[in-house]
Scaffold this motif. Sequence first.
Motif, PDB file in Angstrom:
ATOM      1  N   GLU A   4      34.469  34.221  48.530  1.00  0.00           N
ATOM      2  CA  GLU A   4      34.118  35.202  49.567  1.00  0.00           C
ATOM      3  C   GLU A   4      35.232  36.222  49.753  1.00  0.00           C
ATOM      4  O   GLU A   4      34.977  37.413  49.899  1.00  0.00           O
ATOM      5  N   GLY A   5      36.465  35.749  49.753  1.00  0.00           N
ATOM      6  CA  GLY A   5      37.608  36.654  49.867  1.00  0.00           C
ATOM      7  C   GLY A   5      37.694  37.600  48.683  1.00  0.00           C
ATOM      8  O   GLY A   5      37.977  38.794  48.847  1.00  0.00           O
ATOM      9  N   ALA A   6      37.429  37.080  47.494  1.00  0.00           N
ATOM     10  CA  ALA A   6      37.462  37.913  46.282  1.00  0.00           C
ATOM     11  C   ALA A   6      36.368  38.973  46.321  1.00  0.00           C
ATOM     12  O   ALA A   6      36.601  40.139  45.981  1.00  0.00           O
ATOM     13  N   LEU A   9      37.379  41.669  48.818  1.00  0.00           N
ATOM     14  CA  LEU A   9      38.367  42.574  48.244  1.00  0.00           C
ATOM     15  C   LEU A   9      37.711  43.522  47.260  1.00  0.00           C
ATOM     16  O   LEU A   9      38.004  44.721  47.245  1.00  0.00           O
ATOM     17  N   LEU A  10      36.799  43.011  46.459  1.00  0.00           N
ATOM     18  CA  LEU A  10      36.066  43.859  45.513  1.00  0.00           C
ATOM     19  C   LEU A  10      35.307  44.966  46.250  1.00  0.00           C
ATOM     20  O   LEU A  10      35.317  46.126  45.831  1.00  0.00           O
ATOM     21  N   GLU A  11      34.685  44.621  47.352  1.00  0.00           N
ATOM     22  CA  GLU A  11      33.953  45.613  48.140  1.00  0.00           C
ATOM     23  C   GLU A  11      34.880  46.695  48.672  1.00  0.00           C
ATOM     24  O   GLU A  11      34.491  47.854  48.793  1.00  0.00           O
ATOM     25  N   GLN A  12      36.114  46.334  48.989  1.00  0.00           N
ATOM     26  CA  GLN A  12      37.072  47.310  49.514  1.00  0.00           C
ATOM     27  C   GLN A  12      37.608  48.232  48.431  1.00  0.00           C
ATOM     28  O   GLN A  12      37.776  49.426  48.666  1.00  0.00           O
ATOM     29  N   ILE A  30      40.364  36.303  40.914  1.00  0.00           N
ATOM     30  CA  ILE A  30      40.909  36.222  42.276  1.00  0.00           C
ATOM     31  C   ILE A  30      40.483  34.922  42.952  1.00  0.00           C
ATOM     32  O   ILE A  30      41.279  34.295  43.651  1.00  0.00           O
ATOM     33  N   ALA A  31      39.249  34.499  42.727  1.00  0.00           N
ATOM     34  CA  ALA A  31      38.786  33.238  43.319  1.00  0.00           C
ATOM     35  C   ALA A  31      39.568  32.049  42.756  1.00  0.00           C
ATOM     36  O   ALA A  31      39.920  31.123  43.496  1.00  0.00           O
TER      37      ALA A  31
END
Length: 172
Positions: A4-6, A9-12, A30-31
Amino acid sequence: MAREGAVGLLEQVGHQLAGETTRARFVRIIAELGNGKALTVRGRAELVDAVRDVMEPESVFAASGLVRALGPVQAPMTVEAVVGHVEALSAALGGILDQAVDGALLERARAIHRASKADYLAQRGDLAAGAGELACLFREPTLREQFDQAGKQLLLVVGMELLRRRTRPAGR
């Protein structure tokens, strides 16, 4: 949670023309780091490539030689900045798993976090004004969001301190 964090970050940072394979590779790398995989020299090179591929797709940036920087001029989010952020979080997770994080480091991280948070809050309006498409990242967080983000922010500071210790000359 790491995935979810990865994805977040991708969305940002992901460019709209980055391909699906490139995006999937970014999230995977990243995950894996978020799940405790150690960041090796080879792994760091792969991370840099993955971040560059989603932030600066070759089809858009190769011919121009331009570098993409998101956000305000005072705190641009470049490939190097994103890699540094991920590297610090990875170092913190590794340090915690290896039990290399002691009370003194946590106290130092707490003091750094408090000072930097105060500085950030004082500058948040200017940062938002200059952030362009990332202005939403600088909005006033709710109390719940502040609470939810505190652990991640402390983890980032711990990682930055661990990285600083690794690069500091012996005897200092």
